[in-house]
Write a protein that holds these residues in place. Structure first.
Motif, PDB file in Angstrom:
ATOM      1  N   PRO A  37       0.455  -1.396   0.032  1.00 45.78           N
ATOM      2  CA  PRO A  37       0.143  -0.012  -0.037  1.00 45.78           C
ATOM      3  C   PRO A  37       0.674   1.228   0.317  1.00 45.78           C
ATOM      4  O   PRO A  37       0.426   1.838  -0.519  1.00 45.78           O
ATOM      5  N   ALA A  38       1.220   0.736   0.349  1.00 43.71           N
ATOM      6  CA  ALA A  38       2.717   3.136   0.960  1.00 43.71           C
ATOM      7  C   ALA A  38       3.472   2.734  -0.775  1.00 43.71           C
ATOM      8  O   ALA A  38       3.091   4.067  -1.192  1.00 43.71           O
ATOM      9  N   GLU A  39       3.694   1.518  -1.532  1.00 43.73           N
ATOM     10  CA  GLU A  39       4.127   2.477  -3.384  1.00 43.73           C
ATOM     11  C   GLU A  39       2.800   2.451  -4.075  1.00 43.73           C
ATOM     12  O   GLU A  39       2.998   3.297  -4.757  1.00 43.73           O
ATOM     13  N   ALA A  40       1.449   2.153  -3.535  1.00 42.57           N
ATOM     14  CA  ALA A  40       0.459   2.407  -4.161  1.00 42.57           C
ATOM     15  C   ALA A  40       0.138   3.429  -3.821  1.00 42.57           C
ATOM     16  O   ALA A  40      -0.598   4.508  -4.546  1.00 42.57           O
ATOM     17  N   LEU A  41      -0.078   4.496  -2.700  1.00 40.77           N
ATOM     18  CA  LEU A  41       0.072   5.364  -2.707  1.00 40.77           C
ATOM     19  C   LEU A  41       1.084   6.155  -3.107  1.00 40.77           C
ATOM     20  O   LEU A  41       0.069   7.707  -3.594  1.00 40.77           O
ATOM     21  N   PRO A  51      -4.534  12.045  -1.893  1.00 40.35           N
ATOM     22  CA  PRO A  51      -4.920  10.675  -2.315  1.00 40.35           C
ATOM     23  C   PRO A  51      -5.692  10.632  -1.290  1.00 40.35           C
ATOM     24  O   PRO A  51      -7.087   9.557  -1.940  1.00 40.35           O
ATOM     25  N   SER A  52      -5.747  10.506   0.356  1.00 35.19           N
ATOM     26  CA  SER A  52      -6.757  10.561   1.254  1.00 35.19           C
ATOM     27  C   SER A  52      -8.187  11.337   0.822  1.00 35.19           C
ATOM     28  O   SER A  52      -9.077  11.050   1.905  1.00 35.19           O
ATOM     29  N   SER A  85      -4.350   5.344   1.762  1.00 33.37           N
ATOM     30  CA  SER A  85      -4.482   6.074   2.270  1.00 33.37           C
ATOM     31  C   SER A  85      -4.192   6.276   4.327  1.00 33.37           C
ATOM     32  O   SER A  85      -3.487   6.187   3.973  1.00 33.37           O
ATOM     33  N   ASP A  86      -5.240   5.725   4.018  1.00 35.92           N
ATOM     34  CA  ASP A  86      -5.875   4.958   5.379  1.00 35.92           C
ATOM     35  C   ASP A  86      -4.483   3.793   6.254  1.00 35.92           C
ATOM     36  O   ASP A  86      -4.517   3.595   7.374  1.00 35.92           O
TER      37      ASP A  86
END
Length: 181
Positions: A37-41, A51-52, A85-86
């Protein structure tokens, strides 16, 4: 089964074309599927520093044009953006311009358009200051989206990311004329 990997093979995917920011949807969906998810963000932030916000308040036109809907139902693209983002609690470190800053820019207004412009100008090597007449940052994101839909701490996280990209934000700074600048 997620269709993100097969979408990557399609040039000019319809979900990317439908996204106002042209975020690489297949790439970030695939990264989430892979547990990254960090790379997706970071993939989302290459085109959209909010994004959030978009994971909560976007009208998600990308889903209307999702090719997966031809088989069964569209991928829940907005919800996946919100998940990424969460899931990533830390603000993160944006890419920062490495060379000397060339040129100074004043952006009037700390709403979504002003902050987005400031973010990308900073990434392009400009010294950017955002001047906001109100004491709060966010413009229509604050006045038009209720806190239950867009929690203020979530918005603050996106704004902090923009600041970390090298953007200075000054509140309580009304600009009446270009000569003031």
């Amino acid at each position: 089964r997620c269709a993100a990997n097969s979408c990557k093979k399609i040039v000019g995917t319809s979900c990317v074309a439908a996204c106002p920011a042209h975020v690489n949807v297949p790439e970030y969906v695939a990264l989430i599927k892979e547990g990254r998810p960090a790379e997706a963000l970071e993939t989302i932030r290459r085109r959209n520093p909010f994004p959030s916000v978009c994971g909560r308040a976007c009208d998600h036109p990308c889903e209307m044009f999702c090719r997966r809907a031809d088989l069964d139902e569209a991928v829940a693209i907005r919800n996946l953006k919100r998940f990424a983002s969460d899931e990533v609690k830390e603000v993160g470190t944006p890419p920062v311009w490495k060379g000397p800053r060339e040129g100074r820019v004043a952006v009037i207004g700390a709403g979504p358009a002003g902050l987005t412009a400031a973010y990308f100008l900073s990434l392009m090597g400009r010294e950017v200051t955002v001047l906001e007449k109100e004491e709060t940052i966010g413009g229509a994101l604050i006045t038009g989206i209720p806190a239950f839909r867009l929690p203020r701490d979530v918005l603050a996280r996106d704004v902090e990311y923009i600041r970390r990209a090298g953007v200075t934000i000054e509140t309580g700074r009304k600009v009446d004329s270009i000569q003031e600048l």
